[in-house]
Design an enzyme around this catalytic site. Structure first.
Site, PDB file in Angstrom:
ATOM      1  N   GLN A   1      -9.567   7.697  -3.755  1.00  0.00           N
ATOM      2  CA  GLN A   1      -9.774   8.488  -2.552  1.00  0.00           C
ATOM      3  C   GLN A   1      -9.198   9.891  -2.651  1.00  0.00           C
ATOM      4  OE1 GLN A   1      -8.198   5.500  -2.895  1.00  0.00           O
ATOM      5  NE2 GLN A   1      -8.249   4.345  -0.990  1.00  0.00           N
TER       6      GLN A   1
ATOM      7  N   ASP B   1      -8.965  -3.054  -5.613  1.00  0.00           N
ATOM      8  CA  ASP B   1      -7.588  -3.350  -6.009  1.00  0.00           C
ATOM      9  C   ASP B   1      -7.508  -4.725  -6.681  1.00  0.00           C
ATOM     10  OD1 ASP B   1      -7.112  -0.984  -4.681  1.00  0.00           O
ATOM     11  OD2 ASP B   1      -6.333  -1.951  -2.881  1.00  0.00           O
TER      12      ASP B   1
END
Length: 327
Positions: free
Chosen positions: A172, A257
């Site tokens: 991000q 993740d």
């Protein structure tokens, strides 16, 4: 294998919108968007990219080191992570700022709109990796995941100075970091992780082509959502690993993740990148079946069943041999 996971540590506020964002967006009014979504559910969960990955590694039987910055409200979260097998001795505790907050709304198509409050994460730029390396007798790998941008560059430069391999996961923060610093983050990385959109954004911000960036890293792994992942090396044909199908998806936060945790665990066991990616995809599929990125204890039987069904008996047997320490 001594793996340091640097990046965000946060509390997640996860909301569900019982509609579709696309139906509320008016193409001719995008320059003046003003929307409010009435949500049905709110779940407050532990999160943060680095914490999610470290927890996934710990549940697979490794002993990851979490490196990041938190606030004085981290006490209970930190105790819980230590109880799960995560080393938090290298986490910096701010005296003035609260732990970061991730606020995310998911629609019926699992599209997401999110905001992130950095809070104490801004102090991650004060963290040095050398004390952690000295405490552990060295580091075998450092993952540089989304964090304070200055901290990300610093950690990458420290890895080069220490002669330690690093994996780049700018995620991000690509939109927040200028092209020169992005190149400092990814050049020479053992592995570069992005999704498809981030890959395009990385090329745009660095003013490099995909092939030029690929030449600068060891391996580029791109997550493709329901299509799985793509493994690329310069001068070689790409390899695509299909995703593990999920017929009852619940909430997508933290899928990347979980993939990274599975992939890093597999490579730490000496498995090749294809097999490691299969484990990563299976870990992501488990995460998709519940709300929040951290979930409950790892269900190794369900994990191996999904691997067997998707990738075959040999894959399941090979991975099962390494899951004896999973929790």
């Amino acid at each position: 294998m001594r793996i340091a996971i640097t990046g965000s540590i946060a509390t997640d506020h996860l909301m569900a919108f019982p509609g579709r964002f696309a139906e509320q967006l008016m193409p001719d009014q995008l320059a003046a968007v003003s929307l409010s979504f009435l949500v049905d559910d709110l779940e407050v969960r532990r999160g943060g990219v680095a914490a999610n990955i470290a927890l996934g590694l710990a549940r697979l039987g490794l002993a990851p080191v979490l490196v990041g910055a938190v606030g004085p409200d981290f006490g209970e979260y930190g105790s819980w992570l230590r109880g799960e097998g995560v080393d938090t001795a290298s986490v910096r505790v701010s005296s003035t700022r609260q732990t970061a907050r991730f606020m995310c709304t998911t629609d019926l198509d699992r599209n997401q709109i999110a905001s992130f409050y950095a809070g104490a994460m801004a102090e991650a730029r004060e963290i040095e990796l050398s004390p952690t390396a000295a405490r552990l007798g060295g580091l075998d790998l450092v993952l540089v995941s989304p964090n304070d941008p200055t901290a990300m560059v610093r950690h990458t430069e420290e890895c080069r100075a220490l002669g330690r391999p690093f994996a780049a996961d700018p995620g991000q923060q690509i939109a927040r970091i200028d092209g020169a610093d992005l190149l400092r983050l990814v050049d020479g990385a053992w592995v570069l992780f992005t999704n498809e959109y981030e890959a395009a954004l990385l090329c745009k911000h660095t003013d490099r082509t995909h092939d030029e960036l690929l030449e600068s890293v060891g391996t580029w792994i791109t997550t493709l959502g329901a299509e799985g992942i793509r493994i690329e090396r310069a001068g070689e044909e790409p390899v695509t690993v299909p995703a593990v199908p999920v017929t009852d998806p619940v909430e997508p936060t933290g899928l990347g993740d979980s993939f990274r945790a599975g992939f890093l665990a597999g490579t730490s066991w000496g498995l090749d990148m294809t097999r490691s990616s299969q484990l990563g995809c299976a870990m992501a599929a488990l995460t998709l079946r519940h709300v929040g990125p951290q979930g409950d204890k790892l269900d190794t039987d369900a994990l191996l069943d999904s691997i067997r069904e998707t990738y075959g008996e040999q894959a399941a047997d090979e991975l099962a041999a390494h899951l004896g320490g999973a929790r």
